[in-house]
Design a protein around this motif. Structure first.
Motif, PDB file in Angstrom:
ATOM      1  N   ASN A 210    -121.177 -15.071 -59.643  1.00  0.00           N
ATOM      2  CA  ASN A 210    -121.070 -16.162 -60.251  1.00  0.00           C
ATOM      3  C   ASN A 210    -122.152 -16.155 -61.450  1.00  0.00           C
ATOM      4  O   ASN A 210    -123.206 -15.952 -61.344  1.00  0.00           O
ATOM      5  CB  ASN A 210    -122.010 -17.269 -59.428  1.00  0.00           C
ATOM      6  CG  ASN A 210    -121.210 -17.748 -58.002  1.00  0.00           C
ATOM      7  OD1 ASN A 210    -119.968 -18.352 -58.156  1.00  0.00           O
ATOM      8  ND2 ASN A 210    -121.524 -17.345 -56.916  1.00  0.00           N
TER       9      ASN A 210
ATOM     10  N   SER B 287    -116.863 -18.241 -61.857  1.00  0.00           N
ATOM     11  CA  SER B 287    -116.879 -17.800 -60.782  1.00  0.00           C
ATOM     12  C   SER B 287    -115.660 -16.915 -60.413  1.00  0.00           C
ATOM     13  O   SER B 287    -114.497 -17.228 -60.878  1.00  0.00           O
ATOM     14  CB  SER B 287    -116.872 -19.061 -59.772  1.00  0.00           C
ATOM     15  OG  SER B 287    -117.177 -18.404 -58.334  1.00  0.00           O
TER      16      SER B 287
ATOM     17  N   ASP C  89    -123.624 -17.675 -64.533  1.00  0.00           N
ATOM     18  CA  ASP C  89    -124.096 -18.883 -65.275  1.00  0.00           C
ATOM     19  C   ASP C  89    -124.150 -18.645 -66.713  1.00  0.00           C
ATOM     20  O   ASP C  89    -123.749 -19.382 -67.551  1.00  0.00           O
ATOM     21  CB  ASP C  89    -125.613 -18.919 -64.911  1.00  0.00           C
ATOM     22  CG  ASP C  89    -125.850 -19.393 -63.514  1.00  0.00           C
ATOM     23  OD1 ASP C  89    -124.601 -19.776 -62.664  1.00  0.00           O
ATOM     24  OD2 ASP C  89    -126.687 -18.892 -62.857  1.00  0.00           O
TER      25      ASP C  89
ATOM     26  N   GLN D 263    -118.346 -11.983 -54.400  1.00  0.00           N
ATOM     27  CA  GLN D 263    -118.135 -13.108 -55.199  1.00  0.00           C
ATOM     28  C   GLN D 263    -119.428 -13.020 -56.645  1.00  0.00           C
ATOM     29  O   GLN D 263    -120.518 -12.901 -56.203  1.00  0.00           O
ATOM     30  CB  GLN D 263    -118.126 -14.597 -54.594  1.00  0.00           C
ATOM     31  CG  GLN D 263    -118.220 -15.685 -55.414  1.00  0.00           C
ATOM     32  CD  GLN D 263    -117.962 -16.983 -54.569  1.00  0.00           C
ATOM     33  OE1 GLN D 263    -117.569 -16.928 -53.400  1.00  0.00           O
ATOM     34  NE2 GLN D 263    -118.616 -18.064 -55.421  1.00  0.00           N
TER      35      GLN D 263
END
Lengths: 611, 611
Positions: free
Chosen positions: A470, A461, A472, A468
């Motif tokens: 994120n 993150s 995966d 922001q």
């Protein structure tokens, strides 16, 4: 309401049409002929009375002109609705004798870079007539030239050979004499069709010397009207009419003749027979024009790569690709600037890449990004100068735009590219996540790696400005705006649109957009938007928000805007997608304009001038 | 020299075009649309750029207008080059699935009075695809109505049924609802094509109610340009494209769309949807116009006979015959007066008699002499008035001409009629020899039997004035002029031309005919010549000799004429025959003008106005 009720001019700036290989305008001289034959000498050539005699004579003289131009010794011309009809007629003529008699050991040979009408017609009649021959593509070299050895090797078992005089996408001119030799010259056995649409007016075609059996032509590729053309048939070549009717064209093509179109073709043939009395320029002049345009293009895209053997191709055609751009983006940029260019053939619209360039073995990115710029042989020096000047102006605007906003979120054309980045101008660092194969070229075009430092984000993150990230994996990640809390999910295909994104969005017609009542949001790509010739409005309500659409979907609020918001783009497609995305992410209601920027701008301009 | 170098007007008097069932002029309003789409909004509808979007939209709107006009519930339209293409597409669509599978027990049913494109297309594709169905004509009653019982009896074994909405020659309107019932209404099995060319603009067609599978239309029959049309296809009806290409028309008809033609069609559809805003008149008005023209025709030919069920046929069409005249003679008379009428279909030119009238069971003389006079639904009251006035003037001239020379030799149109007569006005007696069956009507038209005494000549020798008749039998006889000693041999076929008559005759172009250098001999029939609007020449050398051509061949000498003689006629055909006959009989050298009276008159007028 039918279309002609909109009588406002369609463009702010004069349109510069650089797609002559797709079609051409009818020149005024030819338009006058068409008009006379439509309104005055409009008789049916089959009529016994005097009104039928002049049109009949016109057709006879057009036929003579064709024979003279192409130096025909032993063949005839029939007039028809264009080259596609001609191709289908030729294919039917060759295959009809085999109807119902399967010819499984034979082939139908055609160039890998043919206009798709050729393989489509072959496939069609092969199937309808139950001939069951095998369709076999002739490979080409990287310069587009057909493999002569391949033709030689397969001619003996071919029912038909189809090649083209010059390619519509690349302008590559085939060596017809070499093909003729490969199949046995005058003693050849295989029926030979040459799609001659693009050679007309650009390369001389000698049907007296070459053993071509069928040659097809369309008037609209050389300043004639659409829906008219002709087919050459060598004496002795098989012939079966495609349409039978009232015995016209000596029983070889039924249907009342398009006399106006035929007279237009006759005038075109006459220009080519007497070039000194024609508006068509010499190959030398056209080559110089092409050079002038190429220089301007190189200023706009210094990194452009040509997709054609430049000196040997038609001097009216440029085919290029630009690293980091797919063709749709470049077409849109040119469109905004009032210049019409295309991605390959008009008939191949919507295909992901050019099959012509693919057949020539060019890399995928060139095939996906190919742009064809073509002009007609009657283009004036003034026109070419105007085009070059406009392209140079585009280069200036592009440079100015690229020097603008850099810091912030970048999610370019996510449907195709599929990655996100955050640029920090202070640190000259680009944080990015996505498919590294696909994005290299794009990144380099905007953030050259010799100036910028690239940082690929590993799963985790991250916070950049108000965003922001994120991550995966390198293939799936989310971007959230910390103010609105809206989140976009991306994967290697781009923005992962859930079903909820396909909400039905309310649209508004371009004629309903009202000055003072709507807040317009231009959702085109920044590079496209910056090319638009800016209209000069006094109305304060018309505000053009130049922002990329993912940022809009994440950031847009209507807190400070007291008016209904309307998204506009080039044609109404993207604006609906963006409005739907904004709705799906929980943003404010945005209507979509069911039309393009150009429509709205001109309708507003028309209204204002009335007020 | 190409045709457009001739820029002189084609006619002395304004042409009155009364052959609207063959074709119509493009009206100025439509011509403007065509011009705009050719010269300004000329883009290729398949192009991705903005220049392609407007044409694409135009096509979509034209398609919607067609669906609205014909109340289509479950079908689609494709735009094409005209009805002949539509007919061939429909026939191919129905027959393609049977390709190579002989269907010997089936029939292809079509009306006996169809436009010949229908049986020609059926025959063609039946043969090309090897379907081997039997072509079966549906007989008609004497009023032209198809035999419904016949359709009912044969529908179950028919692969296809082809009928027409309204007949092009007679204007007979078919009862489509009755045909629909005969084949089972909505549950019918047989694919049904309706050639709707002549109903467009004249009879409403409800494709939502009638179970028609294919309907064909041509723009040029209702003020649109030639080379454009459309085809209706019911949802679920078999479909096979006639031409495959670049995927246009949703893949159902390849080839760049004729956008200008489609926009013209759209405007025509719009007129028919909103008749109050259109230049097209109501059926009542058109019926009154027709009545006005028929009255004028009856003054010209009091003995005319209608070849159509007058009240029930299209109110824009008159089809008549006149005893003693074959159609070529009447067309020529009208042509000379600047009025264009036809003998049946334009596409049937050169056929000895109308197959349409023959199918209706009309007597041979009516079939051979049929004249179609037709006008378009946008004809103005002024135009109809002008036409009626001109026909009335023709009647006056005919009367004056017939009151002129009577005594002397009569060998009218010997190729067709085949008899000779000598009229003695003092005795009011007609001495004649030939085929009594064929000549009765002709004689009565010029020498009514209640005024004249007829004497049929038995074998033997007779002298009348300067002529000698030598009758071998009623079928063969000779006529000799006692001054020149030239002899014509006739039989029941007309003048017996020996091979020597086919001498190559020197021709002279209409532009080479020079005032003061040539003596022009008008060799048209006297009734044709008398209709010509006389040009007003000051040049003394232009002398029109109004004489029938057999007398010319027998009598002409050049003793008193110091100039080369040039024969002229309507188009250059008869003048060559006459010059050859004169040469064969030993008369003086006569050149033949390779063109028509109208050409010569106007070229001379143009030259004179320059001097």
């Amino acid at each position: 309401m039918l279309f002609w009720s909109i009588e406002v001019p369609y463009l702010c700036v004069p349109e510069i049409f650089l797609d002559a290989n797709a079609t051409t305008p009818v020149l005024p001289e030819i338009s006058q002929i068409v008009q006379r034959l439509c309104c005055n000498q409009f008789g049916n050539p089959s009529s016994s009375h005097l009104a039928g005699m002049m049109p009949k004579q016109i057709i006879a003289e057009a036929r003579n002109a064709a024979a003279q131009l192409f130096r025909v010794a032993d063949g005839r011309f029939i007039f028809n609705s264009g080259a596609t009809e001609g191709i289908n007629t030729a294919v039917l003529s060759v295959l009809a004798p085999y109807a119902g008699k399967a010819q499984e050991d034979t082939v139908l040979l055609y160039g890998a870079t043919e206009h798709k009408a050729v393989p489509e017609a072959l496939k069609h009649w092969n199937q309808v007539l139950g001939v069951k021959a095998k369709l076999l593509e002739i490979p080409t070299a990287t310069n587009g030239a057909l493999n002569i050895e391949f033709i030689k090797a397969h001619a003996s078992k071919a029912l038909m050979l189809c090649t083209m005089g010059a390619n519509n996408e690349t302008g590559v001119v085939q060596d017809l004499a070499a093909i003729a030799n490969a199949i046995g010259g005058k003693d050849k056995k295989v029926p030979w069709l040459v799609d001659s649409v693009q050679v007309l007016g650009k390369v001389a075609l000698n049907l007296g010397e070459l053993p071509i059996d069928y040659a097809t032509f369309s008037a609209h590729k050389l300043y004639g009207p659409k829906g008219t053309g002709c087919l050459f048939i060598r004496h002795g070549a098989p012939y079966t009419p495609l349409q039978q009717g009232g015995g016209q064209e000596h029983g070889e093509r039924g249907g009342t003749e398009n006399v106006a179109g035929i007279a237009a073709l006759a005038r075109i043939f006459d220009w080519l027979i007497h070039p000194q009395n024609s508006p068509l320029h010499s190959m030398e002049t056209l080559s110089a024009y092409r050079e002038q345009l190429l220089n301007a293009l190189k200023k706009l895209f210094p990194e452009l790569v040509l997709n054609q053997p430049y000196p040997e191709s038609l001097p009216t055609t440029i085919n290029f690709s630009v690293p980091g751009f797919h063709s749709g983006q470049i077409i849109a940029m040119f469109d905004a600037a009032g210049i019409r260019v295309s991605a390959g053939s008009a008939c191949s619209k919507g295909r992901p890449q050019s099959f012509v360039l693919k057949a020539m073995g060019l890399p995928s990115w060139q095939c996906e990004g190919a742009i064809r710029l073509s002009f007609g042989p009657a283009s004036s020096a003034e026109f070419i100068q105007m085009a070059a000047t406009r392209i140079n102006a585009m280069a200036d605007r592009k440079q100015a735009s690229e020097q603008g906003r850099v810091s912030g979120l970048w999610i370019p054309e996510p449907f195709d590219v599929g990655f996100a980045a955050y640029a920090d101008e202070t640190e000259k660092t680009l944080y990015w996540v996505g498919d590294s194969e696909k994005v290299k070229a794009w990144l380099n075009a905007r953030f050259p790696s010799n100036d910028w430092c690239y940082t690929n984000l590993a799963p985790g993150s991250y916070e950049f400005g108000s965003y922001q990230f994120n991550v995966d994996s390198a293939e799936t990640f989310r971007v959230m705006h910390q103010g609105t809390k809206r989140t976009l999910t991306l994967n290697d295909k781009g923005v992962a649109l859930s079903d909820s994104n396909h909400t039905r969005i309310e649209t508004i017609g371009p004629d309903e957009v009202a000055l003072g009542n709507h807040f317009l949001i231009d959702v085109r790509e920044p590079l496209e938007t910056c090319m638009q010739a800016a209209p000069n409005f006094s109305g304060e309500a018309l505000i053009s928000e130049r922002a990329d659409w993912c940022r809009l979907a994440l950031e847009l609020t209507n807190s400070e805007i007291g008016l209904p918001m309307v998204a506009i783009c080039r044609s109404g497609g993207r604006s609906t997608t963006v409005a739907a995305l904004i709705a799906a992410l929980g943003g404010p209601t945005v209507l979509s304009c069911d039309g393009g920027v150009t429509d709205v701008v001109h309708l507003l301009a028309a209204k204002e001038s009335v007020i």
